[in-house]
Design an enzyme around this catalytic site. Structure first.
Site, PDB file in Angstrom:
ATOM      1  N   ASP A 106       0.867  -1.183   0.000  1.00  7.67           N
ATOM      2  CA  ASP A 106       0.000   0.000   0.000  1.00  7.67           C
ATOM      3  C   ASP A 106       0.901   1.231   0.000  1.00  7.67           C
ATOM      4  O   ASP A 106       1.391   1.631  -1.045  1.00  7.67           O
ATOM      5  CB  ASP A 106      -0.940  -0.074   1.215  1.00  7.67           C
ATOM      6  CG  ASP A 106      -1.988   1.015   1.213  1.00  7.67           C
ATOM      7  OD1 ASP A 106      -2.135   1.715   0.201  1.00  7.67           O
ATOM      8  OD2 ASP A 106      -2.688   1.174   2.238  1.00  7.67           O
ATOM      9  N   ASP A 162      -7.220  -8.290   7.682  1.00 12.18           N
ATOM     10  CA  ASP A 162      -8.228  -8.035   8.717  1.00 12.18           C
ATOM     11  C   ASP A 162      -8.792  -6.634   8.655  1.00 12.18           C
ATOM     12  O   ASP A 162      -8.214  -5.726   8.056  1.00 12.18           O
ATOM     13  CB  ASP A 162      -7.590  -8.213  10.102  1.00 12.18           C
ATOM     14  CG  ASP A 162      -6.677  -7.034  10.459  1.00 12.18           C
ATOM     15  OD1 ASP A 162      -5.745  -6.746   9.680  1.00 12.18           O
ATOM     16  OD2 ASP A 162      -6.912  -6.388  11.494  1.00 12.18           O
TER      17      ASP A 162
END
Ligand code: 5GP
Ligand code: MG
Length: 196
Positions: A106, A162
């Protein structure tokens, strides 16, 4: 749990097919080395990916684990990431062929930190595999050698990834309904400290 999903981005079948192809590519690259390769996995997000990947790798290998905390917004520490569980010193890096495995590229803060740390251990070679990459944000100074899927810039869960510690056991990659992200934001990275 299934009710919390807005849409599936990558199906279980697509994940299995792509992981098998990645494993083939990786095996071809490493198969002629005399020494077993060393796979260093970043917990916890990459654990499902690496479990599937290594069972498709018919070559000698050792596995090391490290834990990294990421700080969205990167204001809390200069690098925006911090090692919270160190590699077992029994996993030798010097002179070894090392492959780092992570869930997603990311901002690149996590991989930049881990690549620097592993490089300091003087491996013979160092490559990186990620299951997912958000191409809009991939920084120029963090290079990856194997990428499962390029995805749009939205917050995904499942297959190890998650939200607030949950959803890692979903068999696919999905986006949650906005109401399941705290504060109704569709992007929980705007919240406080998260654990990789
Ligand atoms: P970085 O921003 O340092 O490249 O990524 C840091 C970590 O943030 C990733 O390893 C992953 O654990 C988490 N992360 C980044 N994007 C997402 C996302 O879309 N979903 C989830 N669940 N975690 C993410
Ligand atoms: Mg992670």
């Amino acid at each position: 749990m299934q009710d919390d999903i807005d849409r599936v981005i990558i199906s279980e079948a697509a994940l299995a097919a792509r992981v098998a192809r990645l494993a083939q590519e990786i095996a071809v690259h490493y198969q002629n080395n005399a020494e077993p390769m060393v796979i260093v996995t970043i917990l916890s997000g990459a654990l499902v990916f690496v479990a599937d990947l290594i069972r498709r790798l018919p070559i000698r290998m050792r596995l090391g684990l490290i834990g990294v905390s990421s700080y969205p917004g990167s204001t809390r520490e200069s690098r925006g990431a911090r090692i919270k569980a160190h590699l077992d010193p029994d996993v030798a890096l010097r002179g070894q062929h090392v492959l780092i495995v992570d869930d997603i590229l990311d901002s690149g803060n996590t991989l930049r930190l881990v690549q620097q740390m592993i490089s300091a251990g003087q491996p013979k070679s160092l490559r990186t595999a990620v299951l997912l990459r958000k191409p809009n944000k991939a920084p120029a100074d963090v290079s990856v050698d194997y990428v499962g899927f390029d995805i749009a810039d939205e917050f995904v869960v499942g297959y190890g990834l998650d939200y607030d510690g949950q959803y890692r056991n979903l068999p696919h990659i999905a986006v949650l309904k906005p109401e399941h992200y705290a504060s109704g934001s569709a992007d929980p990275r705007t919240e406080a400290v998260s654990s990789s």
